[in-house]
Design a protein around this motif. Sequence first.
Motif, PDB file in Angstrom:
ATOM      1  N   LEU A 169      26.491  73.884  27.263  1.00 43.66           N
ATOM      2  CA  LEU A 169      27.139  73.738  26.415  1.00 43.66           C
ATOM      3  C   LEU A 169      27.867  71.871  27.106  1.00 43.66           C
ATOM      4  CD1 LEU A 169      29.041  73.621  23.579  1.00 43.66           C
ATOM      5  CD2 LEU A 169      30.835  75.507  24.569  1.00 43.66           C
ATOM      6  N   ILE A 170      27.585  71.165  26.580  1.00 47.46           N
ATOM      7  CA  ILE A 170      28.258  69.944  27.150  1.00 47.46           C
ATOM      8  C   ILE A 170      29.256  68.955  26.302  1.00 47.46           C
ATOM      9  CG2 ILE A 170      27.951  67.456  27.778  1.00 47.46           C
ATOM     10  CD1 ILE A 170      24.877  68.301  28.118  1.00 47.46           C
ATOM     11  N   ILE A 171      30.433  68.941  26.796  1.00 48.18           N
ATOM     12  CA  ILE A 171      31.476  68.557  25.830  1.00 48.18           C
ATOM     13  C   ILE A 171      31.827  67.241  26.824  1.00 48.18           C
ATOM     14  CG2 ILE A 171      33.750  69.090  25.306  1.00 48.18           C
ATOM     15  CD1 ILE A 171      33.908  71.661  26.576  1.00 48.18           C
ATOM     16  N   GLY A 172      32.003  66.251  25.315  1.00 45.35           N
ATOM     17  CA  GLY A 172      31.786  64.902  25.869  1.00 45.35           C
ATOM     18  C   GLY A 172      30.678  63.594  26.033  1.00 45.35           C
ATOM     19  N   SER A 173      30.319  63.048  25.753  1.00 43.94           N
ATOM     20  CA  SER A 173      28.916  62.521  24.965  1.00 43.94           C
ATOM     21  C   SER A 173      29.199  60.486  25.241  1.00 43.94           C
ATOM     22  CB  SER A 173      28.259  61.653  23.482  1.00 43.94           C
ATOM     23  OG  SER A 173      29.435  61.545  22.859  1.00 43.94           O
ATOM     24  N   GLY A 174      30.239  60.729  27.223  1.00 49.91           N
ATOM     25  CA  GLY A 174      29.561  59.143  27.606  1.00 49.91           C
ATOM     26  C   GLY A 174      28.254  59.461  29.026  1.00 49.91           C
ATOM     27  N   PRO A 175      28.144  58.536  29.436  1.00 50.24           N
ATOM     28  CA  PRO A 175      26.654  58.916  30.145  1.00 50.24           C
ATOM     29  C   PRO A 175      27.206  60.115  31.210  1.00 50.24           C
ATOM     30  CG  PRO A 175      28.438  56.008  30.913  1.00 50.24           C
ATOM     31  CD  PRO A 175      29.299  57.320  29.741  1.00 50.24           C
ATOM     32  N   ALA A 176      28.143  60.529  31.589  1.00 51.08           N
ATOM     33  CA  ALA A 176      27.779  61.731  32.122  1.00 51.08           C
ATOM     34  C   ALA A 176      27.332  62.681  31.901  1.00 51.08           C
ATOM     35  CB  ALA A 176      29.285  62.189  32.812  1.00 51.08           C
ATOM     36  N   GLY A 177      27.725  63.034  30.087  1.00 51.95           N
ATOM     37  CA  GLY A 177      27.618  64.593  29.852  1.00 51.95           C
ATOM     38  C   GLY A 177      25.977  63.725  29.064  1.00 51.95           C
ATOM     39  N   LEU A 178      25.626  62.654  28.727  1.00 52.88           N
ATOM     40  CA  LEU A 178      24.093  62.777  28.034  1.00 52.88           C
ATOM     41  C   LEU A 178      24.188  62.392  29.548  1.00 52.88           C
ATOM     42  CD1 LEU A 178      25.699  59.739  25.561  1.00 52.88           C
ATOM     43  CD2 LEU A 178      24.540  61.938  25.312  1.00 52.88           C
ATOM     44  N   SER A 179      23.287  62.050  30.478  1.00 55.45           N
ATOM     45  CA  SER A 179      23.019  62.091  32.107  1.00 55.45           C
ATOM     46  C   SER A 179      22.827  63.921  31.603  1.00 55.45           C
ATOM     47  CB  SER A 179      23.549  61.598  33.115  1.00 55.45           C
ATOM     48  OG  SER A 179      23.564  60.061  32.596  1.00 55.45           O
ATOM     49  N   ALA A 180      23.931  64.610  31.914  1.00 53.84           N
ATOM     50  CA  ALA A 180      23.875  65.746  32.203  1.00 53.84           C
ATOM     51  C   ALA A 180      22.682  66.825  30.920  1.00 53.84           C
ATOM     52  CB  ALA A 180      24.934  66.796  31.874  1.00 53.84           C
ATOM     53  N   ALA A 181      22.775  66.390  29.872  1.00 51.28           N
ATOM     54  CA  ALA A 181      22.474  66.480  28.505  1.00 51.28           C
ATOM     55  C   ALA A 181      20.780  66.648  29.164  1.00 51.28           C
ATOM     56  CB  ALA A 181      22.426  65.910  27.549  1.00 51.28           C
ATOM     57  N   ILE A 182      20.230  65.108  29.786  1.00 50.22           N
ATOM     58  CA  ILE A 182      19.031  65.045  29.935  1.00 50.22           C
ATOM     59  C   ILE A 182      18.003  65.410  31.034  1.00 50.22           C
ATOM     60  CG2 ILE A 182      17.600  62.654  30.646  1.00 50.22           C
ATOM     61  CD1 ILE A 182      19.197  60.756  29.105  1.00 50.22           C
ATOM     62  N   TYR A 183      18.872  65.501  31.571  1.00 53.11           N
ATOM     63  CA  TYR A 183      18.740  66.473  32.673  1.00 53.11           C
ATOM     64  C   TYR A 183      18.531  67.846  32.140  1.00 53.11           C
ATOM     65  CZ  TYR A 183      17.929  63.603  36.525  1.00 53.11           C
ATOM     66  OH  TYR A 183      17.285  62.492  37.318  1.00 53.11           O
TER      67      TYR A 183
END
Length: 327
Positions: free
Chosen positions: A9-23
Motif C-alpha cells: 500500500l503506497i500513500i502518496g502519488s508524487g515521484p517517490a510514491g510512483l517510483s515505489a509503485a513501478i518497482y
Amino acid sequence: MTTHTTRMLIIGSGPAGLSAAIYGARAGMQPIVVQGLQPGGQLTITTDVENYPGFRDVIQGPWLMEQMQAQAEHVGTRVIWDTIVDIDLASGSPFTATGDSGDTYVGDVVVIATGAQAKWLGVLGEQELGGKGVSACATCDGFFFRGKKVAVIGGGNTAVEEALYLTNHSDDVTLIHRRDELRSEKILQDRLFANPKIKVLWNKQVTRFLGDPAGQGLASLELKDTVTGAVSDFIADGAFVAIGHKPATELFKGKLPMDENGYLLVEPGTPRTSIPGVFACGDVMDHIYRQAVTAAGTGCMAALDAERFLAHREFEAGKELPSVAAY
Ligand code: NDP
C-alpha cells in the motif's frame, strides 16, 4: 464501502510514491497507490522542469507526473483517487488504513510518500505570480533568472542556501529577512556575508508581490519595515519564498517517530521506519535534498526494501516465495 487488499500500500502519488509503485509492481507486489489531496504531488504545481534526467528539452511538471502514473499503471499498479485519513500501524502487518471515501485499504507493507508542502507567505500577488516570477524552489527555477535580479525571502538554512545557489545564475541576489539576525547555521551565514553577489535587507516583511503591467511576470515586492513600519518597493525579476516546508505527517503523529519539524525519521541511509514493514520515502523523510529525482530514488529504495521484507517474512514462515507469474 470497499476493502482493497494489496501486498504494497503506497500513500502518496508524487515521484517517490510512483517510483515505489513501478518497482513494486515489477516485483509482483500489485501495489495500490492512494493518491492523496494533490495527485502527482508538488511537481503538478510547477511548470518548467529542466533537471529531471532523461529529457534534453524543458518538460512540464504535470506532464512528467502523468508519465510516471501511466508507467506505474502500465506495469500493474492500481492508482486510486482517495485520501487516507486514518491508519493502524501499531497492530503490525497487515496494516489497515481508512480512506476519506470510507473504503478500507489493507497492505502487507506500507510505503509512506505523502511529501511536503512549501510554506507560502499568503500575501497578495503570491499565488497569481506563482511560476511567473514567484517560486519556492531555487534549484528548480533559478536557472530561468540567469543574469536577472532576484530576491530570497527567509532567514533559515533554506533561504541562505537558496541565496548562495542563486549566485550561480545571478550577480544580484538580495536576501530579505523580517528580523535583524538569521537563524541559519553560522557556516552558511559566513558564506553568505562573504559573497559579493548577495545583499541582505534586514527587518523587512514582504506584504505584496506586484506583476508588470503586461502581465508577463514579477515587477516588484512591496516591503514593510518591521521596526519603523515604512513601506517601500523592491524591484526584482524573481522572488524565492524560502520560509520552510511542512511535511504531510499529521496522519502519523504519535504513530511513528518524527523530528522536531515533523519529518519522519528513518534508519539512516534507508527508507525503513521504526515499524517493520513501514517505509518512508521522498520529501516526507528528507528535508535537505527535496528533489524529484531524489524522491524517485528513495521510492525505489522503499520498494526494494519492501520486497526484501516480504520475501524474508515468507521464507521465515516456511512458505514458498511467491513467483511473479502468480500475480
Ligand atoms: P526554518 O524554519 O529554519 O526557517 C524559516 C525562516 O523563514 C526563518 O528565518 C523565519 O523567520 C522565516 N519565516 C517564517 N515564516 C515567515 C513569514 N511568514 N514571513 C517572513 N519570514 C518568515 O526553515 P528552513 O526551511 O530554512 O529549514 C527547515 C529545517 O531544515 C531546519 O531544521 C534547517 O536547519 C533544515 N535544513 C537543513 C539544511 C542543511 O543542513 N543543509 C538545508 C535546508 C534546511 P524567523 O527567523 O524570524 O523565524
